[in-house]
Motif scaffolding. Structure first.
Motif, mmCIF file in Angstrom:
data_model
loop_
_atom_site.group_PDB
_atom_site.id
_atom_site.type_symbol
_atom_site.label_atom_id
_atom_site.label_comp_id
_atom_site.label_asym_id
_atom_site.label_seq_id
_atom_site.Cartn_x
_atom_site.Cartn_y
_atom_site.Cartn_z
ATOM 1 N N LYS A 1 0.874 3.746 -13.831
ATOM 2 C CA LYS A 1 0.444 2.800 -12.798
ATOM 3 C C LYS A 1 0.967 3.245 -11.430
ATOM 4 O O LYS A 1 0.248 3.200 -10.429
ATOM 5 C CB LYS A 1 0.952 1.403 -13.120
ATOM 6 C CG LYS A 1 0.642 0.350 -12.082
ATOM 7 C CD LYS A 1 -0.810 -0.083 -12.089
ATOM 8 C CE LYS A 1 -1.099 -0.994 -13.252
ATOM 9 N NZ LYS A 1 -2.468 -1.576 -13.179
ATOM 10 N N GLU B 1 -1.154 -9.727 -7.438
ATOM 11 C CA GLU B 1 -1.245 -8.597 -8.370
ATOM 12 C C GLU B 1 0.123 -7.937 -8.550
ATOM 13 O O GLU B 1 0.493 -7.555 -9.669
ATOM 14 C CB GLU B 1 -2.250 -7.569 -7.843
ATOM 15 C CG GLU B 1 -3.695 -8.034 -7.878
ATOM 16 C CD GLU B 1 -4.639 -7.098 -7.142
ATOM 17 O OE1 GLU B 1 -5.833 -7.107 -7.473
ATOM 18 O OE2 GLU B 1 -4.183 -6.362 -6.244
ATOM 19 N N ILE C 1 0.844 -1.196 0.000
ATOM 20 C CA ILE C 1 0.000 0.000 0.000
ATOM 21 C C ILE C 1 0.881 1.249 0.000
ATOM 22 O O ILE C 1 1.727 1.418 0.886
ATOM 23 C CB ILE C 1 -0.925 0.064 1.241
ATOM 24 C CG1 ILE C 1 -1.665 -1.257 1.453
ATOM 25 C CG2 ILE C 1 -1.918 1.218 1.100
ATOM 26 C CD1 ILE C 1 -2.385 -1.331 2.791
ATOM 27 N N THR D 1 -4.180 6.924 -5.262
ATOM 28 C CA THR D 1 -5.381 6.259 -4.743
ATOM 29 C C THR D 1 -5.118 5.537 -3.430
ATOM 30 O O THR D 1 -6.052 5.343 -2.637
ATOM 31 C CB THR D 1 -5.923 5.226 -5.745
ATOM 32 O OG1 THR D 1 -4.947 4.184 -5.934
ATOM 33 C CG2 THR D 1 -6.243 5.882 -7.083
ATOM 34 N N GLY D 2 -3.871 5.107 -3.220
ATOM 35 C CA GLY D 2 -3.576 4.295 -2.040
ATOM 36 C C GLY D 2 -4.204 2.922 -2.092
ATOM 37 O O GLY D 2 -4.386 2.267 -1.056
ATOM 38 N N ASP D 3 -4.545 2.455 -3.291
ATOM 39 C CA ASP D 3 -5.178 1.143 -3.424
ATOM 40 C C ASP D 3 -4.265 0.037 -2.902
ATOM 41 O O ASP D 3 -3.044 0.084 -3.079
ATOM 42 C CB ASP D 3 -5.489 0.847 -4.899
ATOM 43 C CG ASP D 3 -6.676 1.640 -5.421
ATOM 44 O OD1 ASP D 3 -7.399 2.241 -4.600
ATOM 45 O OD2 ASP D 3 -6.868 1.661 -6.652
ATOM 46 N N LYS D 4 -4.870 -0.965 -2.288
ATOM 47 C CA LYS D 4 -4.123 -2.134 -1.858
ATOM 48 C C LYS D 4 -3.780 -2.999 -3.070
ATOM 49 O O LYS D 4 -4.613 -3.207 -3.955
ATOM 50 C CB LYS D 4 -4.942 -2.970 -0.861
ATOM 51 C CG LYS D 4 -5.168 -2.306 0.482
ATOM 52 C CD LYS D 4 -5.954 -3.224 1.408
ATOM 53 C CE LYS D 4 -6.191 -2.576 2.770
ATOM 54 N NZ LYS D 4 -6.973 -3.461 3.672
ATOM 55 N N VAL D 5 -2.554 -3.488 -3.095
ATOM 56 C CA VAL D 5 -2.106 -4.394 -4.156
ATOM 57 C C VAL D 5 -1.760 -5.728 -3.515
ATOM 58 O O VAL D 5 -0.883 -5.790 -2.649
ATOM 59 C CB VAL D 5 -0.872 -3.827 -4.892
ATOM 60 C CG1 VAL D 5 -0.401 -4.795 -5.964
ATOM 61 C CG2 VAL D 5 -1.180 -2.460 -5.493
ATOM 62 N N THR D 6 -2.454 -6.778 -3.907
ATOM 63 C CA THR D 6 -2.133 -8.088 -3.351
ATOM 64 C C THR D 6 -0.789 -8.562 -3.899
ATOM 65 O O THR D 6 -0.305 -8.065 -4.920
ATOM 66 C CB THR D 6 -3.212 -9.123 -3.707
ATOM 67 O OG1 THR D 6 -3.164 -9.382 -5.124
ATOM 68 C CG2 THR D 6 -4.596 -8.641 -3.307
ATOM 69 N N ALA E 1 -1.001 6.212 -10.140
ATOM 70 C CA ALA E 1 -2.338 5.793 -9.708
ATOM 71 C C ALA E 1 -2.275 5.140 -8.331
ATOM 72 O O ALA E 1 -3.104 5.428 -7.459
ATOM 73 C CB ALA E 1 -2.939 4.837 -10.730
ATOM 74 N N LEU E 2 -1.294 4.268 -8.123
ATOM 75 C CA LEU E 2 -1.174 3.606 -6.822
ATOM 76 C C LEU E 2 -0.823 4.598 -5.728
ATOM 77 O O LEU E 2 -1.309 4.496 -4.596
ATOM 78 C CB LEU E 2 -0.112 2.503 -6.898
ATOM 79 C CG LEU E 2 -0.450 1.318 -7.805
ATOM 80 C CD1 LEU E 2 0.734 0.362 -7.889
ATOM 81 C CD2 LEU E 2 -1.690 0.583 -7.313
#
Length: 257
Positions: free
Chosen positions: A154, A169, A128, A161-166, A157-158
């Motif tokens: 990419k 992924e 994250i 957004t702070g999106d979780k990346v497994t 964006a990460l």
């Protein structure tokens, strides 16, 4: 003890040990990691280094209690004196460094992992970029390594957004080398480190140096780097042993010299 530091069979293991704080970094842990990496650099018996975390997390980044303490170090010092020296050591040490990501890696924790040479993670782990949630920018080399691993768009964006990346992924987007089933994680790390500790350490170090220099070089400049470093590699004891073993059709006995 905020850091468990052990050495065995050519492998140094640095385990962040603040599990009740998800192994978040404070000044004590940062300085302990710096000292341990210096020890690894100066110990010829150490031929591979592993960074991992105690408990459920790899590292949740900065301990915000310290960062917001009026009597604590300011952010500039935290970045400049805690994290930047660790990243520099990880990249400049002429030995392979593996990040064994056993759980969540957030903020500076994620980026310290990405600064390592090889990143492997449990399938249950997540990465994250947590900085935007508190109004900060990615540090600990994040703005350098992540765009080079996954591309600028990419990465941005990460970061935004702070999106979780497994872990799965992260492997698919080339952020990390490999995701591993949780039950097989420790066994795989042991196999990898055992193998690498028996390999030509000087050759590993020169390979790492060549890749580091490539980030700023033209092709012609990089060809010159390869020529120079290959001459160094060819002068090592391990090169002599490797070629002799090949000619004699036996396994080489590398000494890391």
């Amino acid at each position: 003890m905020v850091l468990q530091f052990t050495k065995e069979n050519g492998v140094a293991r640095l385990k962040f040990n603040r599990p009740n704080k998800y192994n978040s970094f404070n000044q004590e842990l940062a300085f302990a990691v710096q000292k341990a990496l210096d020890d690894c650099k100066n110990d010829d018996a150490i031929r591979v280094i592993v960074l991992t975390g105690e408990g459920k997390a790899f590292c949740a980044g900065q301990d915000l209690a310290e960062a917001t303490d009026p009597n604590g170090p300011p952010l500039k010092n935290i970045v400049g004196e805690h994290y930047n020296p660790i990243v520099t050591r990880l990249r400049e040490i002429e030995k392979p460094v593996i990040a064994a990501v056993n759980g969540v890696a957030a903020g500076a924790g994620a980026n310290l992992a990405l600064a390592c040479d090889i990143v492997v993670a449990k399938k249950s782990a997540v990465f994250i970029q947590a900085f935007a949630a508190i109004g900060l920018i990615p540090d600990s080399g994040g703005t350098f390594f992540l765009p080079r691993l996954v591309g600028a768009q990419k990465a941005l964006a990460l970061m935004m957004t702070g999106d979780k990346v497994t872990a799965e992924e992260a492997e698919k987007m080339n952020m990390i080398y490999k995701s591993i089933d949780d039950q097989e994680f420790e066994e795989n790390i042991d196999k990898m480190t055992s193998k690498m500790a028996k390999m030509p350490t000087r050759g590993y170090g020169l390979t790492k140096k060549a890749v580091n220099e490539s980030f700023n070089n033209t092709l012609r400049e990089q060809l010159d780097v390869e020529e120079r470093l290959q001459a160094e590699a060819g002068a090592t004891e391990d090169f002599k042993e490797g070629t002799q073993a090949f000619l004699e059709k036996r396994k080489p006995n590398f000494k890391g010299r």
